[in-house]
Structure formats: C-alpha cells, structure tokens
Design a protein around this motif. Structure first.
Motif, PDB file in Angstrom:
ATOM      1  N   GLN A 365       1.043  -0.791  -0.146  1.00 54.36           N
ATOM      2  CA  GLN A 365       0.244   0.572  -0.220  1.00 54.36           C
ATOM      3  C   GLN A 365       0.742   1.445  -0.396  1.00 54.36           C
ATOM      4  O   GLN A 365       1.726   1.564   0.598  1.00 54.36           O
ATOM      5  CB  GLN A 365      -0.842   0.139   1.168  1.00 54.36           C
ATOM      6  N   ARG A 366       1.023   2.259  -1.249  1.00 51.69           N
ATOM      7  CA  ARG A 366       1.461   2.993  -0.959  1.00 51.69           C
ATOM      8  C   ARG A 366       2.724   2.675  -1.252  1.00 51.69           C
ATOM      9  O   ARG A 366       3.984   3.288  -0.173  1.00 51.69           O
ATOM     10  CB  ARG A 366       1.183   4.404  -0.101  1.00 51.69           C
ATOM     11  N   GLY A 367       3.978   1.646  -1.607  1.00 50.47           N
ATOM     12  CA  GLY A 367       4.778   0.939  -1.098  1.00 50.47           C
ATOM     13  C   GLY A 367       5.062   0.472   0.127  1.00 50.47           C
ATOM     14  O   GLY A 367       6.470  -0.430  -0.125  1.00 50.47           O
ATOM     15  N   VAL A 368       4.784   0.344   0.956  1.00 54.77           N
ATOM     16  CA  VAL A 368       5.334  -0.274   2.298  1.00 54.77           C
ATOM     17  C   VAL A 368       4.303  -1.334   1.912  1.00 54.77           C
ATOM     18  O   VAL A 368       2.891  -1.551   2.184  1.00 54.77           O
ATOM     19  CB  VAL A 368       3.733   0.871   3.617  1.00 54.77           C
ATOM     20  N   SER A 369       4.566  -2.615   2.055  1.00 55.06           N
ATOM     21  CA  SER A 369       4.674  -3.743   2.511  1.00 55.06           C
ATOM     22  C   SER A 369       4.059  -4.541   3.560  1.00 55.06           C
ATOM     23  O   SER A 369       4.186  -3.633   4.723  1.00 55.06           O
ATOM     24  CB  SER A 369       6.002  -5.195   1.813  1.00 55.06           C
ATOM     25  N   PRO A 370       2.896  -5.281   3.561  1.00 64.49           N
ATOM     26  CA  PRO A 370       2.520  -6.409   4.527  1.00 64.49           C
ATOM     27  C   PRO A 370       3.591  -6.733   5.500  1.00 64.49           C
ATOM     28  O   PRO A 370       3.447  -7.047   7.224  1.00 64.49           O
ATOM     29  CB  PRO A 370       1.555  -7.377   4.497  1.00 64.49           C
ATOM     30  N   GLU A 371       4.784  -7.343   4.684  1.00 66.60           N
ATOM     31  CA  GLU A 371       6.324  -7.225   5.992  1.00 66.60           C
ATOM     32  C   GLU A 371       6.720  -5.760   6.498  1.00 66.60           C
ATOM     33  O   GLU A 371       7.387  -5.753   5.166  1.00 66.60           O
ATOM     34  CB  GLU A 371       7.198  -8.528   5.140  1.00 66.60           C
ATOM     35  N   GLN A 372       6.880  -6.063   7.773  1.00 70.22           N
ATOM     36  CA  GLN A 372       7.278  -5.230   8.456  1.00 70.22           C
ATOM     37  C   GLN A 372       8.844  -4.967   8.016  1.00 70.22           C
ATOM     38  O   GLN A 372       9.552  -6.044   7.970  1.00 70.22           O
ATOM     39  CB  GLN A 372       6.976  -5.250  10.133  1.00 70.22           C
ATOM     40  N   GLY A 373       9.564  -4.000   7.106  1.00 69.04           N
ATOM     41  CA  GLY A 373      10.733  -3.138   6.661  1.00 69.04           C
ATOM     42  C   GLY A 373      10.865  -3.609   5.683  1.00 69.04           C
ATOM     43  O   GLY A 373      12.144  -3.267   5.273  1.00 69.04           O
ATOM     44  N   VAL A 374      10.448  -4.370   4.439  1.00 68.29           N
ATOM     45  CA  VAL A 374      10.533  -3.914   3.594  1.00 68.29           C
ATOM     46  C   VAL A 374       8.916  -2.528   2.655  1.00 68.29           C
ATOM     47  O   VAL A 374       7.803  -2.854   2.995  1.00 68.29           O
ATOM     48  CB  VAL A 374       9.482  -5.612   2.922  1.00 68.29           C
ATOM     49  N   TYR A 375      10.106  -2.750   1.889  1.00 67.92           N
ATOM     50  CA  TYR A 375       9.024  -1.645   0.763  1.00 67.92           C
ATOM     51  C   TYR A 375      10.125  -1.294  -0.457  1.00 67.92           C
ATOM     52  O   TYR A 375      10.863  -2.384  -0.480  1.00 67.92           O
ATOM     53  CB  TYR A 375       9.587   0.126   1.486  1.00 67.92           C
ATOM     54  N   PHE A 376       8.368  -1.148  -1.088  1.00 66.70           N
ATOM     55  CA  PHE A 376       8.945  -0.579  -2.884  1.00 66.70           C
ATOM     56  C   PHE A 376       8.879   0.636  -3.422  1.00 66.70           C
ATOM     57  O   PHE A 376       7.696   1.454  -3.241  1.00 66.70           O
ATOM     58  CB  PHE A 376       8.204  -1.488  -3.478  1.00 66.70           C
TER      59      PHE A 376
END
Length: 424
Positions: A365-376
C-alpha cells in the motif's frame, strides 16, 4: 567476518534509489544504496542511442536541481538524464556503492531485521527498500520461432538502424518506445512495419502547453491506481525530434505499414488481430478527450491561451487501416529483423520474503508491504499515475522515508521505569 550493519538498505541506484537516499538522509536515517552497475545504468546501456526523455526538462526532474545542459522546454537525451542522477547523488552525498549486486535477502530468525547477501559481503539492515524499478526483465513473446532466421531483439537491445541487417523491420508495440524506434527506422530509409495494440495517445502539447502541464492542472497525475488489467495501458508519447504528437496516420503517409496486434507465426507467416482500426480509433478518442478537458479548463478559468483548431484535424484512415494486413510472409516482405517493444516483467528473485502474488507482483500500500520493514519504490501506480515518473518517484520516496522514520520512532520508545513512576 562480522556483517556490516545499517538501518536501511536500498537496493537499486537509479532514480528511485537516489530519491530514497535524499529523504532517508533528511530523516536522519542511516542507510546504504547498492547498485550492481553504475548509477542510472539502464539509461546508458539498455536504451537506444537517440532516446530522449518523454517529458520536458522543467517537468521530468527532482525539485532540488535543474538540468544543466537542457533548457526548460528541451527533452534531455539519455546520457544527460543519467548524468543528472550522478550529479544529484553527489549533491546530496548519497552513500551509493556501485558494482555491488544483492543476491539474497531474507528476514533474520528470532530477531529484527534482514540479512542481505551481496557480491561484496553480508549486510544486516532493519529495513530493505526495493528500488529496482519496473524495467527489470524484458519480455519477448514466444511467437516467432528461432528457426525462422529473423533477427529478434527486445527494445532494450536496440541501439540504432545500423546494427540491424539489411532489409525491412517489424516493430511490435506502439507505445513510447515502439513508436519512436519505428519512426527512427523509417527515417533511416528502412521499410518499416509497426504492430499497433491498444493505446492512449495524448497530444504532445496543446494551446501552448505541454501535455505534462495539462495532466498536472487537470489533476490527472494524481489519479489513484485503476482497476485490474488497466495498470499498464500503453502510452504513445514522444519527446523525439523536439517533441511531436505521435500520429500513426502521418507515419503511414510517410510509408510505414501499420498492422494489428501480432498474434501468431506459422510456416514463416505472421498473423495479426483484426483490431488495428479499433486501436487507432481508441487512441484518437483519448487524444480528443484531453483537448476537450483542456478547452473546458481554459474557459472555466478564463485563461488567455491561443486557440489551436488545427489540433482537432484528424485525417482519413490510410489504406493499411481500412484494408488491414491479416497475414504477412516474413521472407516475402523482406523482413529480416523484429524488435519487440513489449515491455517488462518484475524480477524480485533476490528478495526472499512472503509479499508477492503468484504473478510476481508485490503486495503493498503506497510502497509499504505487509512484511514489516520491506518497502517498494519506483513502480508504476505505486501511489498514483505519476509514480513511475522522475518527479513522482521523488514524492513516493518521501512518503516511504517518513513511514520508516515514524516506525523507528515507535521502536525507539522505552517506557519509564515503574519505580520512577511511583516516585513521581
């Protein structure tokens, strides 16, 4: 050897990685940016020689620095764009390490953070930002067998007409890359066929303003992600030759042969979908809709912009549209090369976390993944229509850096000892 440690590891040193570095630094977050080649390498070695930016210099840049060689309304060449990011990284002091490839990232077991295996050793980080962008693995449809004897390459492998063998060329894909490459081949004297699929075709400019300006004032850069299957609508727009509206009728009048979507190949003969006229008509409709909205905006706001009635003049369909080719013998047409301007697929094989759909597309969601600490960051429609553009990446990176900083603030919280509370 003891692993190196950092708060945030940014993988990718293109526009997304450099933007992330700027905003992480502004938030006081320790970080490292790893780039397996050079900064903005794809601009240099995976694009054709004459490529220019699809947006003017005043628009397609970061807020903190202008282009030095191109003036506001110029379309910078690919080398200048790559140099821009190198210079920007120097200006902000980005901790970029070039020539370092990330081969595997996984979450630590029983403790926070991630372990990244790289060609230069192991790095441990609390956060990982995948900033490798959308152009990761070129897609060439398995349609034309190798035994056909035709030279085939993706648009990332094309450099200029001289690298191709003598003979006619088929370009498959009529978005920005395909339309520009096909026109360059036509101008070089090559017999050129262009396979045209569904596309949007905005005006390069209208009533004295570039289409990037129109999308801005009309609020279209901020459109949220569209419905499934519409995220990657092909856009036929070009900054080549000083910036012109892509006009397939004009190209046909100059000798280019337009065909529908390439569907199959059997016995050295290509077959095309009967969709050419519909695809052209859809592009025209998109083009005219932008003009309509621009005119309405001008009238509503009382702007003094020159009228441009000629912009609405659309000529008759050429013969190749009214009587389309449904089948083409490659040898008979003298086609010796096929260039596939057919886009890319994602490749996150190095990122070993459970955040991917079956298609390989990351969940976020807006680059924030459901895996805490992983971003796109750097993906099309990450937060809005402008996300994959240079300025849009910069704003998306700011949001992600702020998210990381906020999360670090929570993690840094330590409750006051109970004895101290009692004494109060």
């Amino acid at each position: 050897m003891t692993p190196e440690k950092t708060n945030t590891l940014v993988v990718g040193g293109g526009q997304a990685g450099i933007a992330m570095s700027e905003h992480l630094a502004k938030n006081g977050i320790d970080h490292i940016v790893l780039e397996r080649h050079r900064i903005a390498e794809r601009w240099r070695s995976e694009r054709w020689d004459s490529l220019v930016a699809n947006g003017p210099a005043w628009h397609d840049r970061f807020p903190g620095m202008e282009f030095t060689r191109s003036v506001a309304d110029d379309f910078p060449g690919k080398e200048e764009v790559a140099d821009y990011f190198v210079d920007y990284a120097k200006m902000i002091g980005a901790p970029v390490r070039c020539g370092v490839e990330v081969t595997h990232v996984r979450r630590n077991e029983g403790r926070p953070g991630f372990r990244a295996e790289t060609s230069a050793g192991v790095i441990e980080a609390e956060n990982v930002v995948a900033a490798t962008g959308p152009f990761q693995r070129p897609v060439i449809p398995q349609i034309v067998p190798e035994e056909t004897g035709v030279v085939q390459m993706h648009s990332t492998g094309y450099r200029n007409p001289d690298q191709l063998p003598e003979g006619a060329v088929l370009v498959v894909g009529a978005g920005s890359s395909g339309s520009q490459i096909a026109e360059e081949l036509l101008r070089s004297g090559r017999k050129t066929y262009l396979s045209v699929g569904p596309h949007d075709r905005p005006p390069r400019s209208y009533r004295g303003r570039d289409f990037t300006w129109w999308l801005g004032v009309l609020g279209k850069w901020d459109l949220s992600t569209p419905g499934p299957g519409t995220e990657h609508v092909t856009i036929a727009v070009s900054g080549a030759n000083g910036g012109q509206t892509v006009d397939f009728r004009r190209l046909a009048a100059q000798g280019m042969v337009l065909v529908g979507r390439t569907e199959a190949c059997k016995g050295g003969k290509l077959s095309f979908a009967a969709d050419l006229a519909g695809n052209i008509a859809h592009g025209d409709s998109n083009y005219l809709s932008v003009l309509d909205e621009a005119d309405a905006y001008i009238a509503r706001n009382g702007l003094d912009l020159p009228k441009e009635p000629s912009a609405r003049e659309i000529g008759p369909d050429p013969d190749c549209v009214t009587d389309p080719i449904q089948e083409l013998d490659l040898a008979g047409a003298g086609i010796t090369s096929i260039i596939w301007a057919t886009g890319f697929t994602l490749d996150y094989g190095w990122l070993d976390v459970d955040v991917f759909e079956a298609s390989g597309k990351p969940r976020h969601q807006r680059g924030v993944s459901p895996e805490q600490g992983v971003y796109f960051v750097g993906l099309p429609w990450l937060s809005r229509r402008g996300s994959s553009f240079i300025w849009g990446v910069w704003h998306d990176a700011r949001y992600i850096a702020d998210h990381i900083a906020t999360r670090e603030g929570y993690l840094a919280y330590r409750p006051m000892p109970q004895k101290a509370l009692a004494g109060a």
